[in-house]
Design a protein around this motif. Structure first.
Motif, PDB file in Angstrom:
ATOM      1  N   HIS A  15      39.452  63.142  33.802  1.00 46.70           N
ATOM      2  CA  HIS A  15      39.306  64.212  32.819  1.00 46.70           C
ATOM      3  C   HIS A  15      38.930  65.483  33.576  1.00 46.70           C
ATOM      4  O   HIS A  15      38.260  65.435  34.611  1.00 46.70           O
ATOM      5  CB  HIS A  15      38.216  63.853  31.804  1.00 46.70           C
ATOM      6  N   LEU A  49      43.651  65.250  33.843  1.00 48.66           N
ATOM      7  CA  LEU A  49      44.134  65.543  32.500  1.00 48.66           C
ATOM      8  C   LEU A  49      43.295  66.638  31.850  1.00 48.66           C
ATOM      9  O   LEU A  49      42.064  66.571  31.847  1.00 48.66           O
ATOM     10  CB  LEU A  49      44.080  64.283  31.631  1.00 48.66           C
ATOM     11  N   PRO A  78      43.119  67.705  28.241  1.00 45.92           N
ATOM     12  CA  PRO A  78      43.641  67.256  26.937  1.00 45.92           C
ATOM     13  C   PRO A  78      43.490  68.290  25.827  1.00 45.92           C
ATOM     14  O   PRO A  78      42.763  68.092  24.851  1.00 45.92           O
ATOM     15  CB  PRO A  78      42.793  66.008  26.666  1.00 45.92           C
ATOM     16  N   SER A 122      44.984  66.465  22.565  1.00 47.92           N
ATOM     17  CA  SER A 122      44.259  65.323  22.020  1.00 47.92           C
ATOM     18  C   SER A 122      42.773  65.602  21.820  1.00 47.92           C
ATOM     19  O   SER A 122      42.093  64.875  21.095  1.00 47.92           O
ATOM     20  CB  SER A 122      44.441  64.106  22.947  1.00 47.92           C
ATOM     21  N   GLN A 123      42.240  66.658  22.456  1.00 50.02           N
ATOM     22  CA  GLN A 123      40.849  67.052  22.254  1.00 50.02           C
ATOM     23  C   GLN A 123      40.793  68.542  21.931  1.00 50.02           C
ATOM     24  O   GLN A 123      40.504  69.374  22.789  1.00 50.02           O
ATOM     25  CB  GLN A 123      40.005  66.737  23.496  1.00 50.02           C
ATOM     26  N   ARG A 137      39.983  73.630  23.429  1.00 48.06           N
ATOM     27  CA  ARG A 137      40.947  74.724  23.451  1.00 48.06           C
ATOM     28  C   ARG A 137      40.310  76.107  23.563  1.00 48.06           C
ATOM     29  O   ARG A 137      40.845  76.993  24.228  1.00 48.06           O
ATOM     30  CB  ARG A 137      41.815  74.687  22.193  1.00 48.06           C
ATOM     31  N   GLN A 139      49.077  71.367  23.457  1.00 41.74           N
ATOM     32  CA  GLN A 139      49.620  70.153  24.067  1.00 41.74           C
ATOM     33  C   GLN A 139      48.833  69.816  25.333  1.00 41.74           C
ATOM     34  O   GLN A 139      48.374  70.709  26.047  1.00 41.74           O
ATOM     35  CB  GLN A 139      51.104  70.339  24.427  1.00 41.74           C
ATOM     36  N   ASP A 140      48.683  68.523  25.601  1.00 45.96           N
ATOM     37  CA  ASP A 140      47.955  68.089  26.796  1.00 45.96           C
ATOM     38  C   ASP A 140      48.628  68.619  28.064  1.00 45.96           C
ATOM     39  O   ASP A 140      49.859  68.721  28.138  1.00 45.96           O
ATOM     40  CB  ASP A 140      47.897  66.560  26.859  1.00 45.96           C
ATOM     41  N   LYS A 189      48.636  68.123  32.390  1.00 42.56           N
ATOM     42  CA  LYS A 189      48.284  67.217  33.470  1.00 42.56           C
ATOM     43  C   LYS A 189      48.514  67.915  34.813  1.00 42.56           C
ATOM     44  O   LYS A 189      49.574  68.474  35.076  1.00 42.56           O
ATOM     45  CB  LYS A 189      49.113  65.931  33.402  1.00 42.56           C
ATOM     46  N   GLN A 227      53.119  69.895  31.371  1.00 50.60           N
ATOM     47  CA  GLN A 227      52.632  69.873  29.994  1.00 50.60           C
ATOM     48  C   GLN A 227      53.471  68.926  29.158  1.00 50.60           C
ATOM     49  O   GLN A 227      54.682  68.792  29.342  1.00 50.60           O
ATOM     50  CB  GLN A 227      52.659  71.273  29.378  1.00 50.60           C
ATOM     51  N   LEU A 228      52.780  68.257  28.236  1.00 50.10           N
ATOM     52  CA  LEU A 228      53.424  67.260  27.391  1.00 50.10           C
ATOM     53  C   LEU A 228      54.345  67.933  26.372  1.00 50.10           C
ATOM     54  O   LEU A 228      53.929  68.808  25.617  1.00 50.10           O
ATOM     55  CB  LEU A 228      52.361  66.433  26.664  1.00 50.10           C
ATOM     56  N   TYR A 275      56.131  64.740  30.275  1.00 48.35           N
ATOM     57  CA  TYR A 275      55.464  65.910  30.846  1.00 48.35           C
ATOM     58  C   TYR A 275      56.495  66.740  31.611  1.00 48.35           C
ATOM     59  O   TYR A 275      57.167  66.230  32.508  1.00 48.35           O
ATOM     60  CB  TYR A 275      54.334  65.485  31.783  1.00 48.35           C
TER      61      TYR A 275
END
Length: 440
Positions: free
Chosen positions: A36, A91, A93, A96-97, A101, A163-164, A166, A187-188, A193
């Protein structure tokens, strides 16, 4: 040049894509998933034994002196490491989190590129510690710091804060005391990705007290792809040496560059008078001296790195934000970052310093704006200013921007230096996609 860049991008894609090349089996078996983003700084503090409490920093640095005996006397005494040994995934996120942001958002609901620079800087240091890990001690005797941001190239139009993201990277070249790190941000989109940017950083290893150079593990090459990537690192080193040797601070401009400056001078002479002093701007042009912005920062302990100096990523973020504001003010629209290159970390910035940032447009072409940011610290005793960093950013405006004209010889050298950095970007890129936004 464009063809060579695409070839290198394809090579990096193979090496930095999970499940292929370096990524296969390279993650720590105790941690199968990516780190993370918050874990990166935590791990760095653990590696060097840094305290989270500013009051304990002197004690922590004293304890690091005891690690000096673990430093290698020569590079031959260190075991070789593979590229995959340093491969790391992280990651961010944002999708997802959602609570993460806000730190990365602009008022336009876009990504703050300055925050991305901070994350890349931290990841680059962690990758190098992974490459140079010493089994005999939990805390590393090395002090690894960022020496240079060689290049960051944008390769994706859409960067969404929803979007997540990585990050991945590994050591791609080593010298005796330095390491080149290749990183990629993806990016997802849907189930995959997609690449967003490619970055090349150069890190240097110093002793446990950060006073002198220290040896790093040699690199073991295992495939033709890795051999080509290592060779690219050698070419990058040679290019940097050649660029430095022809610096306008050391040698005169070329004949072609002198002609360019003289033609610009002639274009600003007032035809109504016969005088070298009477200067007028051509249509759709701006004097370089009118394209400046400045800022002053007080460097608080909150922005310190693991060695209790000001975090390099923080310096990059602040310089980028000032450069973006300069390009925005100059071009009259919200610009997009295209490339970052040749950020030199010449001197560390101490906690408590007064940091002066000066940003200036030094070259323009069509929709492109080349911005240079100079940072320096002031001694409170002697009042002398010392240069710590020079930053170079390339932006693209939504519309064609005015030409920038130098008045003095010094500004002419800044113009030529900016032109050189712009040309080093290679073929102009097309990032004018509707959804593309990377802002402070």
């Amino acid at each position: 040049m464009r063809r060579a860049a695409l070839r290198l991008y394809t090579l990096n894609k193979v090496l930095l894509t999970p499940g292929r090349g370096l990524a296969q089996g390279s993650q720590d078996p105790k941690n199968q998933g990516p780190l993370h983003i918050h874990e990166v700084r935590v791990k760095l503090r653990e590696i060097v034994g840094a305290s989270t409490n500013w009051r304990d920093h002197v004690k922590a640095m004293e304890e690091r002196k005891l690690l000096h005996s673990f430093l290698a006397k020569s590079q031959k005494a260190l075991p070789p490491r593979r590229m995959k040994d340093s491969y790391t995934e992280v990651l961010l996120p944002l999708g997802s989190q959602p609570e993460l942001r806000e730190k990365y958002l602009t008022v336009q609901n876009t990504v703050r590129f300055g925050r991305i620079l901070e994350d890349l800087d931290s990841l680059g240091v962690l990758i190098c510690y992974k490459h140079s890990k010493i089994q005999a001690t939990q805390a590393s005797p090395l002090s690894i710091v960022t020496a240079l941001v060689d290049k960051i190239d944008m390769c994706k139009k859409s960067i969404s804060p929803e979007q997540d993201i990585k990050f991945s990277g590994h050591v791609s070249w080593v010298g005796k005391t330095s390491m080149e790190v290749k990183m990629q941000m993806r990016q997802l989109h849907g189930d995959e990705y997609s690449p967003v940017l490619d970055a090349t950083f150069v890190m240097v290893a110093r002793d446990s007290e950060n006073k002198g150079p220290a040896f790093v593990n040699p690199l073991l090459i295992e495939s033709p792809e890795e051999e080509e990537l290592f060779a690219q690192g050698e070419l990058n080193k040679g290019r940097r040496i050649a660029f430095s040797s022809t610096s306008l601070l050391k040698v005169a401009p070329s004949a072609e560059e002198r002609t360019t400056i003289h033609e610009m001078f002639l274009n600003t002479l007032d035809s109504k008078t016969i005088s070298f002093r009477s200067r007028v701007l051509p249509p759709n042009a701006v004097w370089m001296e009118d394209s400046k912005l400045k800022s002053l920062l007080v460097c608080h302990p909150q922005e310190r790195n693991i060695f209790n100096r000001i975090f390099g990523g923080f310096l990059m973020r602040k310089a980028y934000e000032l450069a973006w504001a300069t390009a925005c003010s100059f071009g009259g629209s919200r610009p997009f970052v295209v490339a970052v290159d040749d950020i030199m970390f010449q001197k560390p910035v101490a906690v408590g310093s007064l940091l002066f940032l000066s940003s200036q447009v030094c070259f323009t072409q069509d929709n492109y704006i080349q911005v240079r940011v100079h940072s320096e610290v002031a001694s409170l005793q002697s009042k002398e200013h010392t240069t710590t960093n020079v930053f170079h950013f390339t932006f693209m405006s939504e519309k064609e921007v005015p030409l920038v004209f130098p008045k003095t010889y010094g500004e002419s050298m800044l113009y030529l230096d900016g032109k050189r950095h712009f040309n080093s970007m290679g073929a102009p890129v097309n990032l004018m996609g509707k959804n593309y936004r990377v802002e402070p």
